[in-house]
Design a protein around this motif. Structure first.
Motif, PDB file in Angstrom:
ATOM      1  N   TYR A  27      12.391  -8.537   2.993  1.00 60.41           N
ATOM      2  CA  TYR A  27      12.224  -9.162   4.301  1.00 60.41           C
ATOM      3  C   TYR A  27      12.770  -8.247   5.381  1.00 60.41           C
ATOM      4  N   PHE A  28      11.945  -7.994   6.363  1.00 60.29           N
ATOM      5  CA  PHE A  28      12.379  -7.270   7.547  1.00 60.29           C
ATOM      6  C   PHE A  28      11.875  -8.053   8.747  1.00 60.29           C
ATOM      7  N   ASN A  29      12.755  -8.334   9.690  1.00 62.21           N
ATOM      8  CA  ASN A  29      12.318  -9.100  10.849  1.00 62.21           C
ATOM      9  C   ASN A  29      11.582  -8.191  11.835  1.00 62.21           C
TER      10      ASN A  29
ATOM     11  N   TRP B 140       8.309   0.184   7.240  1.00 65.04           N
ATOM     12  CA  TRP B 140       9.683  -0.031   6.754  1.00 65.04           C
ATOM     13  C   TRP B 140      10.118   1.080   5.825  1.00 65.04           C
ATOM     14  N   TRP B 141       9.211   1.500   4.958  1.00 64.10           N
ATOM     15  CA  TRP B 141       9.553   2.468   3.916  1.00 64.10           C
ATOM     16  C   TRP B 141      10.097   3.765   4.487  1.00 64.10           C
TER      17      TRP B 141
ATOM     18  N   GLU C  65      15.495   1.140   2.662  1.00 65.59           N
ATOM     19  CA  GLU C  65      15.189   0.948   1.255  1.00 65.59           C
ATOM     20  C   GLU C  65      14.450  -0.371   1.146  1.00 65.59           C
ATOM     21  N   VAL C  66      13.271  -0.334   0.577  1.00 65.96           N
ATOM     22  CA  VAL C  66      12.415  -1.521   0.629  1.00 65.96           C
ATOM     23  C   VAL C  66      12.716  -2.461  -0.531  1.00 65.96           C
ATOM     24  N   ASP C  67      12.281  -2.148  -1.728  1.00 66.11           N
ATOM     25  CA  ASP C  67      12.478  -3.036  -2.881  1.00 66.11           C
ATOM     26  C   ASP C  67      13.636  -2.501  -3.720  1.00 66.11           C
ATOM     27  N   TYR C  68      14.832  -2.646  -3.195  1.00 64.59           N
ATOM     28  CA  TYR C  68      16.032  -2.061  -3.801  1.00 64.59           C
ATOM     29  C   TYR C  68      16.236  -2.518  -5.238  1.00 64.59           C
TER      30      TYR C  68
ATOM     31  N   GLY D 233       1.841  -6.761   4.971  1.00 64.79           N
ATOM     32  CA  GLY D 233       0.981  -5.612   5.233  1.00 64.79           C
ATOM     33  C   GLY D 233       1.631  -4.265   5.011  1.00 64.79           C
ATOM     34  N   GLU D 234       2.887  -4.245   4.597  1.00 62.83           N
ATOM     35  CA  GLU D 234       3.597  -2.990   4.338  1.00 62.83           C
ATOM     36  C   GLU D 234       3.732  -2.795   2.836  1.00 62.83           C
ATOM     37  N   PRO D 235       3.516  -1.576   2.341  1.00 63.31           N
ATOM     38  CA  PRO D 235       3.623  -1.357   0.890  1.00 63.31           C
ATOM     39  C   PRO D 235       5.063  -1.460   0.399  1.00 63.31           C
TER      40      PRO D 235
END
Length: 194
Positions: free
Chosen positions: A60-62, A69-70, A74-77, A167-169
């Motif tokens: 989640y990023f607001n 984001w990537w 760190e996206v899917d830590y 929409g972000e990988p």
């Protein structure tokens, strides 16, 4: 950010105190109704987003984080999307043996344990410079130098599938069209954790 887990109970107490204040706010009923409406709307929005992003609602990023984001975080830590990427590969490739190479700090061991024995027997993980059928990129520890490497790799390899949130990988599955050669980007490489 995990330090917030330790102060989260205090934040909940503050939120509950604020909610109680709103319920007992007798001076202006319009202001009270507006605040309660905003609060309920926010809760409904968050609940809808969690359902929509399931099972990757941990990513989640607001709106303040912006897009891509990537390239900033760190996206899917915790690697939650890794299991889903393995399931996707197995569902779309019926071969008896599939080789997969993690391009970054991806721990496939836990995700492999979640697969059935028949599925596990079909997967072989490569951790060297050997050619693989698929490569996984989860955008963890993506430095500016690695972003340049990713641009080069993405121009030479086919993105087979992206698992996305908003929409972000979160994780990309690359299907190898040509062998990954170490000097393809002047010796730089997206490294995996040993």
């Amino acid at each position: 950010w995990r330090h917030f887990y330790f102060i989260y109970p205090c934040l909940i107490l503050i939120a509950v105190a604020g909610f109680r204040f709103l319920l007992n706010f007798k001076k202006n009923r319009i202001i009270q109704a507006a605040f309660i409406g905003i609060l309920l709307g926010n809760m409904l929005f968050n609940a809808t987003w969690i359902v929509k992003a399931h099972p990757l609602s941990n990513v989640y990023f607001n709106i303040l984080a912006g897009r891509s984001w990537w390239s900033k975080y760190e996206v899917d830590y915790w690697g939650m999307a890794t299991y889903h990427s393995l399931k996707y590969i197995l569902a779309h490739d019926q071969r008896e043996l599939i080789t997969i190479k993690p391009l970054q700090c991806i721990n496939l061991d836990v995700s492999l344990k979640l697969l059935t024995k028949e599925e596990r027997d079909r997967v072989r993980v490569l951790r060297d410079d050997a050619s693989a059928d698929y490569m996984l990129l989860n955008y963890i520890f993506m430095s500016p130098e690695q972003a340049q490497v990713w641009k080069k790799i993405s121009s030479d390899y086919t993105v087979f599938h992206n698992i996305k949130v908003d929409g972000e990988p979160v994780i990309s599955i690359l299907k190898e069209d040509i062998p990954l050669v170490k000097n393809v980007v002047n010796g730089a490489a997206l490294s995996y954790c040993p």
